[in-house]
Design a protein around this motif. Structure first.
Motif, PDB file in Angstrom:
ATOM      1  N   ALA A 286      41.687  13.201  -3.162  1.00  0.00           N
ATOM      2  CA  ALA A 286      42.689  14.171  -3.125  1.00  0.00           C
ATOM      3  C   ALA A 286      41.414  15.268  -2.779  1.00  0.00           C
ATOM      4  CB  ALA A 286      43.092  15.081  -4.933  1.00  0.00           C
ATOM      5  N   LYS A 287      40.958  15.582  -2.452  1.00  0.00           N
ATOM      6  CA  LYS A 287      38.955  16.146  -3.013  1.00  0.00           C
ATOM      7  C   LYS A 287      38.557  15.591  -1.296  1.00  0.00           C
ATOM      8  CE  LYS A 287      35.648  16.422  -5.700  1.00  0.00           C
ATOM      9  NZ  LYS A 287      35.735  18.392  -5.942  1.00  0.00           N
ATOM     10  N   GLY A 288      39.122  15.073  -0.392  1.00  0.00           N
ATOM     11  CA  GLY A 288      37.869  14.500   0.973  1.00  0.00           C
ATOM     12  C   GLY A 288      39.426  14.183   1.930  1.00  0.00           C
ATOM     13  N   TYR A 289      40.717  13.885   1.127  1.00  0.00           N
ATOM     14  CA  TYR A 289      41.718  13.187   2.136  1.00  0.00           C
ATOM     15  C   TYR A 289      41.883  13.748   3.958  1.00  0.00           C
ATOM     16  CZ  TYR A 289      45.419  10.420   4.229  1.00  0.00           C
ATOM     17  OH  TYR A 289      45.971   9.910   4.954  1.00  0.00           O
ATOM     18  N   ALA A 290      41.859  14.843   3.697  1.00  0.00           N
ATOM     19  CA  ALA A 290      41.964  16.092   4.780  1.00  0.00           C
ATOM     20  C   ALA A 290      41.013  15.286   6.052  1.00  0.00           C
ATOM     21  CB  ALA A 290      42.098  17.293   4.829  1.00  0.00           C
ATOM     22  N   ASP A 291      39.488  15.560   5.754  1.00  0.00           N
ATOM     23  CA  ASP A 291      38.488  16.076   6.372  1.00  0.00           C
ATOM     24  C   ASP A 291      37.165  15.444   5.824  1.00  0.00           C
ATOM     25  OD1 ASP A 291      37.957  17.738   3.823  1.00  0.00           O
ATOM     26  OD2 ASP A 291      37.911  19.451   5.083  1.00  0.00           O
ATOM     27  N   GLY A 292      36.954  15.082   4.710  1.00  0.00           N
ATOM     28  CA  GLY A 292      36.049  13.583   5.059  1.00  0.00           C
ATOM     29  C   GLY A 292      34.876  14.312   4.042  1.00  0.00           C
ATOM     30  N   LEU A 293      35.308  16.595   3.767  1.00  0.00           N
ATOM     31  CA  LEU A 293      34.400  17.299   3.246  1.00  0.00           C
ATOM     32  C   LEU A 293      35.010  17.980   2.199  1.00  0.00           C
ATOM     33  CD1 LEU A 293      33.870  18.862   6.495  1.00  0.00           C
ATOM     34  CD2 LEU A 293      32.118  17.830   5.395  1.00  0.00           C
ATOM     35  N   PRO A 294      34.919  17.031   0.973  1.00  0.00           N
ATOM     36  CA  PRO A 294      34.726  17.381  -0.616  1.00  0.00           C
ATOM     37  C   PRO A 294      34.161  18.465  -1.297  1.00  0.00           C
ATOM     38  CG  PRO A 294      33.552  15.296  -0.623  1.00  0.00           C
ATOM     39  CD  PRO A 294      33.973  15.329   0.861  1.00  0.00           C
ATOM     40  N   SER A 295      34.906  18.797  -2.292  1.00  0.00           N
ATOM     41  CA  SER A 295      33.614  20.176  -2.751  1.00  0.00           C
ATOM     42  C   SER A 295      32.958  19.690  -3.147  1.00  0.00           C
ATOM     43  CB  SER A 295      35.245  21.421  -3.649  1.00  0.00           C
ATOM     44  OG  SER A 295      36.125  19.779  -4.390  1.00  0.00           O
ATOM     45  N   PRO A 296      32.135  20.402  -3.748  1.00  0.00           N
ATOM     46  CA  PRO A 296      30.763  19.873  -4.118  1.00  0.00           C
ATOM     47  C   PRO A 296      31.442  19.022  -5.646  1.00  0.00           C
ATOM     48  CG  PRO A 296      30.450  22.408  -4.048  1.00  0.00           C
ATOM     49  CD  PRO A 296      32.257  21.714  -3.601  1.00  0.00           C
ATOM     50  N   GLY A 297      31.859  19.296  -6.798  1.00  0.00           N
ATOM     51  CA  GLY A 297      32.032  18.619  -7.796  1.00  0.00           C
ATOM     52  C   GLY A 297      32.476  17.193  -7.696  1.00  0.00           C
ATOM     53  N   LEU A 298      31.846  16.363  -8.168  1.00  0.00           N
ATOM     54  CA  LEU A 298      31.716  15.434  -7.839  1.00  0.00           C
ATOM     55  C   LEU A 298      33.696  14.814  -8.383  1.00  0.00           C
ATOM     56  CD1 LEU A 298      28.700  13.566  -9.149  1.00  0.00           C
ATOM     57  CD2 LEU A 298      29.620  13.739  -6.861  1.00  0.00           C
ATOM     58  N   ALA A 299      34.018  13.618  -7.997  1.00  0.00           N
ATOM     59  CA  ALA A 299      35.036  13.258  -8.073  1.00  0.00           C
ATOM     60  C   ALA A 299      35.651  12.274  -9.666  1.00  0.00           C
ATOM     61  CB  ALA A 299      35.764  12.432  -7.035  1.00  0.00           C
ATOM     62  N   ALA A 300      34.405  12.002 -10.253  1.00  0.00           N
ATOM     63  CA  ALA A 300      34.392  11.284 -11.561  1.00  0.00           C
ATOM     64  C   ALA A 300      34.329  12.578 -12.726  1.00  0.00           C
ATOM     65  CB  ALA A 300      33.379  10.322 -12.194  1.00  0.00           C
ATOM     66  N   HIS A 301      33.739  13.245 -12.256  1.00  0.00           N
ATOM     67  CA  HIS A 301      33.488  14.327 -13.362  1.00  0.00           C
ATOM     68  C   HIS A 301      34.978  15.145 -12.832  1.00  0.00           C
ATOM     69  CE1 HIS A 301      28.569  14.541 -13.121  1.00  0.00           C
ATOM     70  NE2 HIS A 301      29.713  13.829 -13.376  1.00  0.00           N
ATOM     71  N   ASP A 302      36.149  15.127 -11.859  1.00  0.00           N
ATOM     72  CA  ASP A 302      37.270  16.248 -11.385  1.00  0.00           C
ATOM     73  C   ASP A 302      38.756  15.128 -12.088  1.00  0.00           C
ATOM     74  OD1 ASP A 302      35.292  18.354 -10.809  1.00  0.00           O
ATOM     75  OD2 ASP A 302      35.850  17.901  -8.648  1.00  0.00           O
ATOM     76  N   ALA A 303      38.061  14.423 -12.073  1.00  0.00           N
ATOM     77  CA  ALA A 303      39.490  13.333 -12.569  1.00  0.00           C
ATOM     78  C   ALA A 303      40.222  13.664 -14.111  1.00  0.00           C
ATOM     79  CB  ALA A 303      38.945  11.988 -13.328  1.00  0.00           C
ATOM     80  N   TRP A 304      39.606  14.329 -14.828  1.00  0.00           N
ATOM     81  CA  TRP A 304      40.857  15.142 -15.419  1.00  0.00           C
ATOM     82  C   TRP A 304      41.491  16.117 -15.297  1.00  0.00           C
ATOM     83  CZ3 TRP A 304      40.662  20.489 -16.663  1.00  0.00           C
ATOM     84  CH2 TRP A 304      39.936  21.161 -15.725  1.00  0.00           C
ATOM     85  N   GLN A 305      41.225  16.700 -13.640  1.00  0.00           N
ATOM     86  CA  GLN A 305      42.293  17.523 -13.308  1.00  0.00           C
ATOM     87  C   GLN A 305      43.557  16.768 -12.950  1.00  0.00           C
ATOM     88  OE1 GLN A 305      41.050  19.654 -10.083  1.00  0.00           O
ATOM     89  NE2 GLN A 305      38.819  19.913 -11.497  1.00  0.00           N
ATOM     90  N   PHE A 306      43.683  15.034 -13.166  1.00  0.00           N
ATOM     91  CA  PHE A 306      44.703  14.257 -13.051  1.00  0.00           C
ATOM     92  C   PHE A 306      44.946  13.862 -14.941  1.00  0.00           C
ATOM     93  CE2 PHE A 306      42.511  15.272  -9.044  1.00  0.00           C
ATOM     94  CZ  PHE A 306      43.714  15.730  -8.236  1.00  0.00           C
ATOM     95  N   GLY A 307      44.502  14.114 -15.432  1.00  0.00           N
ATOM     96  CA  GLY A 307      44.697  13.400 -16.668  1.00  0.00           C
ATOM     97  C   GLY A 307      43.920  12.315 -16.878  1.00  0.00           C
ATOM     98  N   VAL A 308      43.125  12.239 -15.824  1.00  0.00           N
ATOM     99  CA  VAL A 308      42.463  10.465 -16.375  1.00  0.00           C
ATOM    100  C   VAL A 308      41.296  10.967 -17.182  1.00  0.00           C
ATOM    101  CG1 VAL A 308      40.748   8.785 -14.552  1.00  0.00           C
ATOM    102  CG2 VAL A 308      43.276   9.838 -14.119  1.00  0.00           C
ATOM    103  N   ASP A 309      40.884   9.785 -18.153  1.00  0.00           N
ATOM    104  CA  ASP A 309      40.135   9.959 -18.936  1.00  0.00           C
ATOM    105  C   ASP A 309      39.083   8.353 -18.607  1.00  0.00           C
ATOM    106  OD1 ASP A 309      37.482   9.491 -20.804  1.00  0.00           O
ATOM    107  OD2 ASP A 309      39.414  10.179 -22.831  1.00  0.00           O
ATOM    108  N   LEU A 310      38.195   8.637 -17.724  1.00  0.00           N
ATOM    109  CA  LEU A 310      36.701   7.349 -17.003  1.00  0.00           C
ATOM    110  C   LEU A 310      36.990   6.318 -17.979  1.00  0.00           C
ATOM    111  CD1 LEU A 310      35.944   9.107 -13.730  1.00  0.00           C
ATOM    112  CD2 LEU A 310      37.888   7.155 -14.578  1.00  0.00           C
ATOM    113  N   VAL A 311      35.977   7.517 -18.934  1.00  0.00           N
ATOM    114  CA  VAL A 311      34.955   7.098 -20.062  1.00  0.00           C
ATOM    115  C   VAL A 311      36.827   5.908 -21.086  1.00  0.00           C
ATOM    116  CG1 VAL A 311      34.513   7.090 -22.295  1.00  0.00           C
ATOM    117  CG2 VAL A 311      34.018   7.952 -20.484  1.00  0.00           C
ATOM    118  N   ALA A 312      37.495   6.389 -21.203  1.00  0.00           N
ATOM    119  CA  ALA A 312      38.422   5.584 -22.552  1.00  0.00           C
ATOM    120  C   ALA A 312      39.104   4.350 -20.994  1.00  0.00           C
ATOM    121  CB  ALA A 312      40.224   7.225 -22.505  1.00  0.00           C
ATOM    122  N   LEU A 313      39.339   4.859 -19.956  1.00  0.00           N
ATOM    123  CA  LEU A 313      39.843   3.679 -19.503  1.00  0.00           C
ATOM    124  C   LEU A 313      39.550   2.776 -18.880  1.00  0.00           C
ATOM    125  CD1 LEU A 313      41.956   5.594 -16.341  1.00  0.00           C
ATOM    126  CD2 LEU A 313      43.035   4.655 -18.517  1.00  0.00           C
ATOM    127  N   GLY A 314      37.527   2.700 -18.953  1.00  0.00           N
ATOM    128  CA  GLY A 314      37.040   1.835 -18.589  1.00  0.00           C
ATOM    129  C   GLY A 314      37.008   0.489 -20.152  1.00  0.00           C
TER     130      GLY A 314
END
Length: 403
Positions: A286-314
Motif C-alpha cells: 500500500a505504501k510503495g507499490y506504485a513507485d517504490g517511494l513509500p512515505s516515511p512511516g515504516l510499514a511495520a509501524h503503519d500495519a495497524w491501519q489495516f487491522g494488523v497487530d504484528l506483535v499478536a500475530l507474531g
C-alpha cells in the motif's frame, strides 16, 4: 538463505512447466510460490503466451465439496482448474527439490462482493462502495476464509501464503474511477473504515462508542466533500486523534481483534491440513507499490491501519511475510528490522522484493536489497513475479542471492 519466486499458473501453462521450472532452478531460489487463488487484474506479461493477461477472481483447483458445500460463499473457479495444475506443479517441483507455496488472495474478490454486497465493507455513509473488499468481521466471510485456507493446504503445498487476510484501504487495489475531490491521506483512511453491523458490534463489545466514531467520520469526510480543505500529512495515531478524535482512533484500533482472531482460525485450519500459514502483511504494498517511494512511516509501524497487530500475530502464526517495495536498500533494512522487532525470534520472517521496476533498476540495486534483507534479521527473501518482468530482469536474481 531460503528463497522463492512468485509465479502465476498462466506462466506455467503458457511456457510449459519444464521450461519454467528449469529457468527458476537456474535462478538459485529454493522454492516456487504459485498463485492458487487469484484476484481480478490486467497484467503486462512480457514473455507470456499473451503479452497482456487478464486475470479473473478465483481458484486454480476444484473447491472441495466437504469444505464449501454448506457455505454461502464459494470461490469462483478458473478456466482449466479441472486439469489440476497445482497438483502437476507439486510433482514437478518435488522432482527438482523445490518447495511449493500456495499464494492465496483471501478477502479481495469482486466477483463474490458484487454477487453478495452485504459481505463487503460498508463505509461511514452506509455505502457498499468497495465491492472487492470482503469484510473480515462478517461471519460468512470468516467461514469462507477458513475453508479457502484448508482447500489450498490440501493441494500439497509446503505453506499457504495469505494475501489480503486483513482489512483493506479505500481505493487500493481497485480500477481507476472518477474521483475529483482532493481527499487527504486521513480522509482516505476514514472513508476506508468499515461500519457494517458486525464491525460495529465487535467494537462496542470492546468498549468503543462505534456510532460516535461513524458520525465523526461522516461529518469530517462529508465536510471535505462539501469543500472543506483536506488534512495533509501521514496517518499516525496522534495526527488522527487530533483530526478525528479519540473514538475514531479507538474504533480503528479495535479492528485488530477481528483480524487477529480470523488469522488465528485460518492458521489453525491450515496446520490441521498438514501445511503452515505465512501471513503476508500488505502494508508495504500500500505504501510503495506504485513507485517504490513509500512515505516515511515504516510499514511495520503503519500495519495497524489495516487491522494488523504484528506483535499478536507474531505469537500465532509460524511465518510472517513483508512486502519491501522501496527503491532504497537502507529503507528496506529499516522496514525489515522493524518487522523483526515485532516478531518472535523463533518465527520465520520472509521478505518479498521486486527485481525490476518501479523500485529496482539495476542488478547492483537488487543485490544491495538482498544484503539489507539478510543483515536486518529476515530468514527468507522472495521475488515477485516471474511472468511480470522481462527475462534480463529475472537474470539479476542469482547474482543477488550469491553476492
Amino acid at each position: 538463505m531460503d528463497s522463492s519466486l512468485y509465479v502465476y499458473v498462466e506462466d506455467v501453462r503458457g511456457e510449459g512447466p519444464e521450461k519454467v521450472l528449469d529457468r527458476i532452478t537456474g535462478y538459485g531460489v529454493t522454492g516456487v510460490t504459485v498463485a492458487a487463488a487469484c484476484r481480478r487484474a490486467r497484467d503486462i506479461t512480457p514473455h507470456g503466451r499473451t503479452r497482456v493477461t487478464v486475470r479473473r477472481d478465483g481458484v486454480h483447483f476444484p473447491p472441495p465439496d466437504d469444505l464449501f458445500g454448506g457455505l454461502r460463499l464459494v470461490p469462483p473457479v478458473q478456466d482449466g482448474a479441472e486439469e489440476e495444475p497445482l497438483a502437476a506443479l507439486r510433482l514437478a517441483t518435488a522432482r527438482r527439490g523445490l518447495a511449493l507455496h500456495g499464494w492465496t488472495v483471501f478477502l479481495r474478490n469482486g466477483t463474490l462482493g458484487l454477487a453478495d454486497p452485504d459481505v463487503t465493507v460498508r463505509n461511514c455513509f452506509g455505502d457498499r462502495g468497495s465491492p472487492a473488499d470482503l469484510c473480515p468481521s462478517h461471519p460468512d466471510v470468516r467461514l469462507y476464509a477458513v475453508a479457502l485456507g484448508r482447500a489450498v493446504a490440501r493441494q500439497g503445498v509446503d505453506s499457504v501464503v495469505a494475501e489480503a487476510l486483513h482489512f483493506g484501504a479505500f481505493g487500493h487495489g481497485h480500477r481507476h474511477e472518477p474521483g475529483f475531490v482532493p481527499l487527504g491521506p486521513m480522509d482516505v483512511f476514514l472513508l476506508g473504515l468499515c461500519f457494517c453491523d458486525f464491525c460495529m458490534r465487535r467494537a462496542v463489545d470492546l468498549g468503543v462508542n462505534a456510532e460516535a466514531a461513524r458520525e465523526e467520520c461522516s461529518r469530517i469526510v462529508g465536510g471535505v466533500f462539501d469543500g472543506d480543505p483536506p488534512a495533509q500529512g501521514e496517518v499516525t495515531r496522534a495526527a488522527l486523534t487530533a483530526y478525528a478524535g479519540p473514538e475514531v482512533v479507538a474504533y480503528a484500533r479495535a479492528r485488530s481483534e477481528v483480524v487477529t482472531s480470523l488469522v488465528s482460525d485460518v492458521s489453525a485450519a491450515v496446520t490441521e491440513e498438514g501445511s503452515r500459514l505465512v501471513f503476508l502483511d500488505g502494508t508495504g504494498s500500500a505504501k510503495g507499490y506504485a513507485d517504490g517511494l513509500p512515505s516515511p512511516g515504516l510499514a511495520a509501524h503503519d500495519a495497524w491501519q489495516f487491522g494488523v497487530d504484528l506483535v499478536a500475530l507474531g505469537d500465532l502464526v509460524p511465518s510472517l511475510g513483508a512486502l519491501a517495495y522501496a527503491r532504497d536498500a537502507a529503507r528496506i533494512a529499516e522496514d525489515v528490522a522493524a518487522y523483526r522487532r515485532s516478531t518472535a525470534k523463533d518465527r520465520e520472517l520472509r521478505v518479498v522484493l521486486r527485481p525490476g521496476l518501479p523500485d529496482t533498476d539495476t542488478a547492483d540495486r537488487l543485490a544491495a536489497k538482498v544484503r539489507a534483507v539478510r543483515t536486518s534479521g529476515a530468514d527468507a527473501v522472495d521475488f515477485y513475479a516471474y511472468g511480470l518482468v522481462p527475462y534480463p530482469v529475472l537474470d539479476r536474481i542469482p547474482d543477488a542471492l550469491s553476492a
